[in-house]
Design a protein around this motif. Structure first.
Motif, PDB file in Angstrom:
ATOM      1  N   CYS A 212     -15.083  -9.031   3.479  1.00 43.53           N
ATOM      2  CA  CYS A 212     -15.155  -7.607   3.078  1.00 43.53           C
ATOM      3  C   CYS A 212     -14.392  -7.398   1.757  1.00 43.53           C
ATOM      4  O   CYS A 212     -14.873  -6.717   0.853  1.00 43.53           O
ATOM      5  CB  CYS A 212     -14.556  -6.704   4.161  1.00 43.53           C
ATOM      6  SG  CYS A 212     -15.607  -6.514   5.607  1.00 43.53           S
ATOM      7  N   GLN A 215     -16.302  -8.826  -1.081  1.00 40.66           N
ATOM      8  CA  GLN A 215     -17.429  -7.949  -1.455  1.00 40.66           C
ATOM      9  C   GLN A 215     -16.939  -6.757  -2.277  1.00 40.66           C
ATOM     10  O   GLN A 215     -17.587  -6.341  -3.244  1.00 40.66           O
ATOM     11  CB  GLN A 215     -18.150  -7.450  -0.206  1.00 40.66           C
ATOM     12  CG  GLN A 215     -18.970  -8.511   0.494  1.00 40.66           C
ATOM     13  CD  GLN A 215     -20.184  -8.933  -0.323  1.00 40.66           C
ATOM     14  OE1 GLN A 215     -20.064  -9.627  -1.320  1.00 40.66           O
ATOM     15  NE2 GLN A 215     -21.350  -8.499   0.078  1.00 40.66           N
ATOM     16  N   LEU A 216     -15.791  -6.217  -1.879  1.00 39.93           N
ATOM     17  CA  LEU A 216     -15.217  -5.097  -2.649  1.00 39.93           C
ATOM     18  C   LEU A 216     -14.877  -5.550  -4.065  1.00 39.93           C
ATOM     19  O   LEU A 216     -15.101  -4.818  -5.038  1.00 39.93           O
ATOM     20  CB  LEU A 216     -13.978  -4.546  -1.950  1.00 39.93           C
ATOM     21  CG  LEU A 216     -14.231  -3.760  -0.664  1.00 39.93           C
ATOM     22  CD1 LEU A 216     -12.927  -3.467   0.067  1.00 39.93           C
ATOM     23  CD2 LEU A 216     -14.952  -2.454  -0.974  1.00 39.93           C
ATOM     24  N   LEU A 219     -17.864  -5.619  -6.123  1.00 40.78           N
ATOM     25  CA  LEU A 219     -18.312  -4.278  -6.512  1.00 40.78           C
ATOM     26  C   LEU A 219     -17.448  -3.683  -7.610  1.00 40.78           C
ATOM     27  O   LEU A 219     -17.930  -2.926  -8.451  1.00 40.78           O
ATOM     28  CB  LEU A 219     -18.264  -3.333  -5.288  1.00 40.78           C
ATOM     29  CG  LEU A 219     -19.310  -3.512  -4.199  1.00 40.78           C
ATOM     30  CD1 LEU A 219     -19.030  -2.567  -3.042  1.00 40.78           C
ATOM     31  CD2 LEU A 219     -20.704  -3.235  -4.748  1.00 40.78           C
ATOM     32  N   TRP A 220     -16.165  -4.009  -7.606  1.00 46.87           N
ATOM     33  CA  TRP A 220     -15.218  -3.241  -8.419  1.00 46.87           C
ATOM     34  C   TRP A 220     -14.655  -3.960  -9.631  1.00 46.87           C
ATOM     35  O   TRP A 220     -14.103  -3.307 -10.532  1.00 46.87           O
ATOM     36  CB  TRP A 220     -14.053  -2.782  -7.537  1.00 46.87           C
ATOM     37  CG  TRP A 220     -14.421  -1.720  -6.545  1.00 46.87           C
ATOM     38  CD1 TRP A 220     -15.542  -0.928  -6.585  1.00 46.87           C
ATOM     39  CD2 TRP A 220     -13.685  -1.313  -5.385  1.00 46.87           C
ATOM     40  NE1 TRP A 220     -15.542  -0.070  -5.514  1.00 46.87           N
ATOM     41  CE2 TRP A 220     -14.422  -0.275  -4.770  1.00 46.87           C
ATOM     42  CE3 TRP A 220     -12.483  -1.723  -4.823  1.00 46.87           C
ATOM     43  CZ2 TRP A 220     -13.982   0.351  -3.600  1.00 46.87           C
ATOM     44  CZ3 TRP A 220     -12.037  -1.091  -3.670  1.00 46.87           C
ATOM     45  CH2 TRP A 220     -12.789  -0.062  -3.070  1.00 46.87           C
TER      46      TRP A 220
END
Lengths: 223, 212
Positions: A212, A215-216, A219-220
């Motif tokens: 998780c 994945q963040l 994205l960021w």
């Protein structure tokens, strides 16, 4: 987020560096003040090209590169070289904001400000760093070797030193994640996942939490 | 978000009730050689209400989809020889209010005893995946994924499709939220409670605040 990290540099090493700095030729800190901040700045700084500054900066940077917590909290792309500041009795630095950009190896965006305490706590009175964040004033004063990490866009100040000498290293970081709230969330997730892993939580859940966070990051992150 | 299998969207009792209601309705052709669709009417109204209520009460669906609007279900019957049909969900459905279609749920409702063939073929991440769930189970997939029902060679089967709008429009974000919710559920089931679990929960809540 004002994040206090203990002993990113060992206390003996920090004290040794502080002792070495005592004999170094510091100059008025106003030379590097941000536009408009010069009248508020009353401290001393060691010129960056002095051998003690160069060696000290390398030492601090190496120590912080080895701190997993520091890396997780800041997610650095690049950083300025640490500057060494000294506050003697009567010195302080009024309310100010840091410049959004600073010159380093290349021009960097200052997302995060870092202060590493070098003086022992009982070596001076006053001299607290005060950061206005989330509608409240947060005060920090660390043991030699501790550091504080905070968003560079906050209004902050150094209270006047009333006795003794306060020596610190300060520098700024451009982060892979510019938004402070996102960095906080990523750091919280890292910290809790590693703590749960160390406490023996089920491997499947730990793997899922790490994924998780990965994945963040995908994205960021702005490389 | 890729695919999420939903166990027991409909309990056996709810499924039996729904099938009983549907049996009183009439299925009509949707096009040349296409599947049959349950017509509007009392049977549809009852079946639709049962399925919508079941989905809204399903914790896994809630955690995976974060639904804020559901379109009324469509009930299809596929029979032997029915031509394969790609189900491309529209981006928007309805007017006043318009619903953005973020996800679709496929729910097999039953098949004749002699059915052969007939499964869902999806291509969520460039890798074709087939699925043939148990009656009453569901498969949640992003609406951007084309779903196709491969032909039955004999017999028939009935499925429901529900389109949904999520509070979290981005499927990658929904996947992260779903995975974190599952971790927290596992911690709760194993009785693990401490400050670090609460930090994970706070992070989950903060992501919800950020993304919904």
């Amino acid at each position: 987020m004002l994040l206090h990290l203990e002993q990113v540099v060992t206390e003996p090493a920090a004290r040794a560096l502080a002792a070495e700095l005592l004999g170094a030729p510091f100059v008025e800190g106003t030379r590097t003040a941000a536009p408009g901040a010069a009248p508020l700045k009353n401290n001393l700084q060691l010129p960056g090209n002095h051998p003690i500054a160069i060696e000290g900066a390398r030492f601090i940077a190496t120590a912080l590169a080895q701190s997993a917590a520091f890396q997780a909290a800041t997610l650095p792309v690049t950083a300025t070289a640490p500057r060494f500041c000294r506050y003697e009795a009567g010195m302080g630095y009024g309310d100010h904001q840091d410049s959004p950009f600073m010159a380093g190896a290349r021009r960097i965006r200052t997302d995060i400000a870092v202060t590493v305490a070098l003086s022992p706590l009982d070596g001076y009175e006053g001299g607290e760093l005060v950061v206005d964040s989330d509608g409240a004033a947060h005060t920090w004063k660390g043991h030699a070797g501790d550091c504080v990490v905070y968003p560079a866009d906050t209004l902050h100040r150094v209270q006047a030193v009333t006795s003794g000498t306060r020596s610190v290293a300060i520098f700024w970081i451009q982060s892979l994640v510019r938004d402070a709230a996102r960095r906080k969330l990523l750091f919280d997730l890292w910290l809790s996942t590693e703590a749960l892993a160390a406490a023996g939580a089920a491997a499947a859940e730990i793997t899922r939490l790490r994924e998780c966070r990965a994945q963040l990051l995908r994205l960021w992150v702005e490389p | 978000m890729s695919l999420v299998r939903l166990k027991r969207v409909l309990s056996e009792a709810a499924l039996a009730e729904l099938l009983s209601a549907m049996a009183k309705g009439k299925f009509s052709a949707t096009g040349a050689n296409g599947p049959l669709e349950l017509d509007a009417g009392p049977a549809y109204t009852t079946a639709s209400g049962l399925l919508t209520a079941a989905l809204q009460a399903h914790p896994q669906f809630d955690a995976a989809a974060h639904p804020c609007a559901l379109q009324s279900p469509t009930f299809y019957r596929f029979e032997a020889g029915t031509a394969p049909e790609s189900m491309h969900a529209p981006a928007l459905v309805g007017t006043s209010p318009t619903m953005r279609v973020d996800m679709a749920v496929l729910i097999p409702l039953g098949s004749s005893e002699n059915d052969e063939g007939g499964e869902w073929l999806l291509d969520p991440d460039g890798v074709p995946t087939t699925w043939r769930g148990e009656a009453g189970d569901g498969l949640l997939h992003p609406a951007s994924t084309a779903a196709r029902f491969t032909p039955l060679t004999q017999g028939s089967c009935t499925v429901a499709i529900v389109l949904a709008q999520s509070r979290v429009s981005d499927s990658a974000q929904r996947r992260i939220l779903f995975d974190m919710a599952k971790v927290l559920e596992q911690f709760a089931e194993s009785g693990l409670t401490n400050e670090h679990v609460e930090t994970v929960r706070r992070s989950y809540f903060n992501l919800l605040r950020r993304w919904t």
